[in-house]
Motif scaffolding. Structure first.
Motif, mmCIF file in Angstrom:
data_model
loop_
_atom_site.group_PDB
_atom_site.id
_atom_site.type_symbol
_atom_site.label_atom_id
_atom_site.label_comp_id
_atom_site.label_asym_id
_atom_site.label_seq_id
_atom_site.Cartn_x
_atom_site.Cartn_y
_atom_site.Cartn_z
ATOM 1 N N LEU A 144 8.655 -6.219 7.313
ATOM 2 C CA LEU A 144 8.115 -4.867 7.319
ATOM 3 C C LEU A 144 9.014 -3.906 6.551
ATOM 4 O O LEU A 144 10.197 -3.745 6.871
ATOM 5 N N LYS A 145 8.439 -3.264 5.547
ATOM 6 C CA LYS A 145 9.121 -2.208 4.795
ATOM 7 C C LYS A 145 8.226 -0.985 4.800
ATOM 8 O O LYS A 145 7.017 -1.090 4.598
ATOM 9 N N SER A 146 8.826 0.202 4.993
ATOM 10 C CA SER A 146 7.981 1.376 5.181
ATOM 11 C C SER A 146 8.710 2.647 4.782
ATOM 12 O O SER A 146 9.926 2.755 4.937
ATOM 13 N N ASN A 147 7.940 3.622 4.301
ATOM 14 C CA ASN A 147 8.487 4.961 4.113
ATOM 15 C C ASN A 147 8.538 5.737 5.420
ATOM 16 O O ASN A 147 9.038 6.866 5.455
ATOM 17 N N GLN A 148 8.004 5.170 6.497
ATOM 18 C CA GLN A 148 8.092 5.783 7.821
ATOM 19 C C GLN A 148 8.732 4.766 8.780
ATOM 20 O O GLN A 148 9.874 4.442 8.616
ATOM 21 N N SER A 183 0.851 -1.187 0.000
ATOM 22 C CA SER A 183 0.000 0.000 0.000
ATOM 23 C C SER A 183 0.888 1.238 0.000
ATOM 24 O O SER A 183 1.312 1.720 1.046
ATOM 25 N N VAL A 184 1.188 1.698 -1.198
ATOM 26 C CA VAL A 184 2.039 2.868 -1.391
ATOM 27 C C VAL A 184 1.412 3.731 -2.486
ATOM 28 O O VAL A 184 0.443 3.344 -3.121
ATOM 29 N N GLY A 185 1.953 4.904 -2.677
ATOM 30 C CA GLY A 185 1.490 5.746 -3.785
ATOM 31 C C GLY A 185 0.827 7.035 -3.347
ATOM 32 O O GLY A 185 0.791 8.007 -4.100
ATOM 33 N N VAL A 188 4.405 -3.844 2.986
ATOM 34 C CA VAL A 188 5.146 -2.783 2.301
ATOM 35 C C VAL A 188 4.221 -1.585 2.290
ATOM 36 O O VAL A 188 3.182 -1.605 1.613
ATOM 37 N N SER A 189 4.572 -0.545 3.056
ATOM 38 C CA SER A 189 3.621 0.542 3.267
ATOM 39 C C SER A 189 4.260 1.908 3.022
ATOM 40 O O SER A 189 5.460 2.095 3.232
ATOM 41 N N GLY A 190 3.413 2.848 2.619
ATOM 42 C CA GLY A 190 3.880 4.205 2.429
ATOM 43 C C GLY A 190 4.049 4.947 3.734
ATOM 44 O O GLY A 190 4.740 5.971 3.786
ATOM 45 N N ASP A 191 3.394 4.472 4.797
ATOM 46 C CA ASP A 191 3.528 5.072 6.122
ATOM 47 C C ASP A 191 3.926 3.945 7.079
ATOM 48 O O ASP A 191 4.455 2.930 6.642
ATOM 49 N N ASP A 192 3.711 4.100 8.372
ATOM 50 C CA ASP A 192 4.160 3.088 9.329
ATOM 51 C C ASP A 192 3.636 1.705 8.963
ATOM 52 O O ASP A 192 2.455 1.534 8.651
ATOM 53 N N ALA A 193 4.508 0.701 9.041
ATOM 54 C CA ALA A 193 4.118 -0.651 8.632
ATOM 55 C C ALA A 193 3.229 -1.319 9.680
ATOM 56 O O ALA A 193 2.136 -1.798 9.371
ATOM 57 N N LEU A 194 3.686 -1.375 10.924
ATOM 58 C CA LEU A 194 2.891 -1.899 12.042
ATOM 59 C C LEU A 194 2.827 -0.809 13.088
ATOM 60 O O LEU A 194 3.861 -0.426 13.658
ATOM 61 N N VAL A 195 1.624 -0.304 13.375
ATOM 62 C CA VAL A 195 1.516 0.840 14.277
ATOM 63 C C VAL A 195 0.417 0.598 15.302
ATOM 64 O O VAL A 195 -0.676 0.139 14.960
ATOM 65 N N PHE A 196 0.743 0.876 16.552
ATOM 66 C CA PHE A 196 -0.216 0.799 17.650
ATOM 67 C C PHE A 196 -0.577 2.229 18.050
ATOM 68 O O PHE A 196 0.300 3.055 18.283
ATOM 69 N N LYS A 197 -1.881 2.498 18.154
ATOM 70 C CA LYS A 197 -2.374 3.821 18.516
ATOM 71 C C LYS A 197 -3.402 3.678 19.626
ATOM 72 O O LYS A 197 -3.981 2.611 19.807
#
Length: 529
Positions: free
Chosen positions: A252-256, A200-202, A225-234
């Motif tokens: 996990l690959k991420s732009n963040q 999920s990128v773009g 593979v993500s454009g933002d955090d790959a695994l995130v807890f909020k």
């Protein structure tokens, strides 16, 4: 008598027959797999009827089914056969927001393609995929919405939203190209996410797996593979913690960030175990644990992690931003706590092209009066570029007490190449090793405002010309032992600050330094070797 009993039981038997799970196929409800026909009503009808007859599976055969928002109901699982694609509409008017809220940057969000609210026993499964067409949706959106991107993106839909649900299974499916966050699980319990692939990128804000105030969660063997955090807890609400969570075997690959807790952090993060994950090619941190809105981070263990080409491997932050995200239901909180966290068995190759110039490995910082407490880093091996000079070693890092917590918030550089720690208590650093590609005259470790610090079994690479390899500023109580350091410099350990006391150095192996332990004359009595 038996006949009368049979007559009495007949209504119950008929009722039971009516609620037997009933599988169905969306094509039987008129859904057309041609990528252009809007199938929202047909798919929703299939889900509703399946729910009314006791639940079961709603099948998507091979083909591309275009749709706007569809809502999952109790006891319904969407099953995507091989070659099946649920395709998100690129028209914003086809989406609904069933649970509006404000995210960490202050943007109103919540629209989604697949959503479930207050549902039980639901799922997504199969060899097919869900595709949000994020880039195409954005391209159409910005033609008519001329506001800056930071203001308009919130109207774009998440791919999957699970809100206040129980017994949720997401297994084997592929999730692609969301308009915003890819998958968001909010205040839900008994969640199993297994063998899920996310690309999920773009567009911006393409978080991969987002766990928001959920409990009893198991995540295994997923590729993200993500454009933002790959695994995130909020925790965007103060009313339900992220708790009892196990994560294993993720790539996990991420732009963040690869693994992140926060920034939205109103309720606690506790009893969380993450292990056996590989993080690679991330642009803004490998592991980031952040509580800045009042949450307590405690009893978290992250272990057996490898990282490759990761910008700034770790960031730990306790801050006082104190934002509120669901303003109708929550109020501003006081500063939280960060305690009893263990990070062990991490091997990382840090990217030379980092947010910080020159790069640093690990940042740890609370705020004045609020300490990160009992953080343990054990068996940590980081390869890093080096390149810092003596001037860099004295760079003052901003407190940024109420700011958004990012690596760049503390930039442009950090005065230690290895670990920099500030406002810490009970910090334990065991079996730490660094490898440098170039000489670095910054210390391997700097601690500012610390209490009861332990350094044990460090292997520090050869450097030359450094003022100190380890610098302690206003540290009360430190044990430094079993340190191996090659190269040369002014001091192995330098102690500064009028509040420093009780510093002990023993069993070191570092012969190329003018002094093993240098204590400034301004330091109060009580330090010793």
């Amino acid at each position: 008598m038996l006949f009368k009993r049979f007559l009495l039981l007949m209504p119950m038997l008929l009722s039971a027959l009516l609620v037997i799970a009933t599988d169905t196929d969306v094509s039987k409800y008129g859904a057309v797999a041609d990528s252009t026909t809007l199938n929202t009503a047909a798919i929703q009808k299939a889900i509703d009827d399946c729910n009314k007859t006791g639940g079961g599976k709603v099948y998507f055969p091979a083909g591309r089914f275009l749709s706007g928002t569809i809502e999952l109901k109790d006891n319904v699982t969407l099953h995507f056969r091989k070659g099946a694609v649920l395709l998100g509409s690129i028209d914003l008017k086809d989406y609904r927001n069933l649970d509006p809220f404000t995210e960490g940057l202050g943007i109103d969000v919540g629209w989604a393609l697949v959503v479930a609210v207050d549902a039980n026993n639901i799922g997504l499964e199969g060899e097919g995929r869900i595709d949000g067409q994020g880039a195409a949706l954005k391209a159409k959106h910005i033609i008519t919405d001329t506001r800056p991107e930071g203001q308009r993106w919130g109207l774009r839909p998440f791919l999957v939203r699970i809100v206040r649900c129980t017994r949720v299974t997401v297994k084997d499916v592929t999730l692609n190209y969301a308009g915003a966050w890819t998958s968001h699980y909010f205040q839900s319990k008994n969640i199993n996410i297994e063998n899920v692939k996310i690309v999920s990128v773009g567009v911006a804000h393409n978080d991969g797996i987002g766990i928001d105030g959920c409990q009893d969660v198991r995540i295994t063997n997923c590729d993200v593979v993500s454009g933002d955090d790959a695994l995130v807890f909020k925790t965007t609400s103060s009313t339900m913690a992220c708790k009892n969570i196990t994560v294993t075997g993720l790539r996990l690959k991420s732009n963040q960030a690869g693994i992140k807790m926060g920034t939205e952090s109103m309720a606690n993060f506790e009893d969380i175990r993450i292990s056996g994950c590989h993080i690679y090619d991330t642009k803004n941190g490998g592991i980031k644990l952040l509580t800045v809105d009042g949450a307590r981070i405690r009893n978290v263990e992250i272990s057996d992690i490898t990282m490759d080409e990761v910008r700034t491997p770790m960031l730990f932050r306790l801050g006082s931003r104190l934002s509120v995200f669901r303003k109708a239901n929550d109020t501003k909180q006081t500063t939280g706590t960060f305690e009893n966290v263990v990070i062990r068995n991490v091997k990382a190759k840090a990217s030379a092209d980092a947010q910080l110039k020159p790069p640093s490995g690990i940042l740890i910082t609370g705020v004045p009066g609020h300490y990160i407490t009992n953080l343990t880093l054990e068996n940590i091996d980081i390869s890093i570029a080096g390149g810092g000079n003596r001037g860099d070693a004295r760079h003052a890092v901003p407190e940024a007490i109420d700011q958004y917590p990012e690596v760049k918030t503390f930039g442009p550089l950090i005065p230690a190449y290895g670990i920099w720690a500030r406002h810490v208590k009970g910090l334990k650093l065991k079996n730490i090793q660094f490898t440098l590609a170039a000489n670095d005259q910054r210390p391997a470790f700097v601690c500012e405002d610390g209490q009861e610090i332990q350094l044990d079994h460090w292997n520090i690479p050869a450097t030359s010309g450094a003022e100190a390899v380890i610098r302690l500023e206003n540290v009360q109580g430190a044990v430094v032992k079993n340190i191996t350091a090659a190269g040369n410099g002014a001091a192995l350990v330098k102690v500064e600050g009028v509040n420093s006391a009780r510093v002990q150095l023993s069993k070191s192996n570092a012969k190329g330094f003018n002094k093993q332990l240098e204590i400034e004359t301004a330091v109060i009595t009580g330090s010793g070797e």
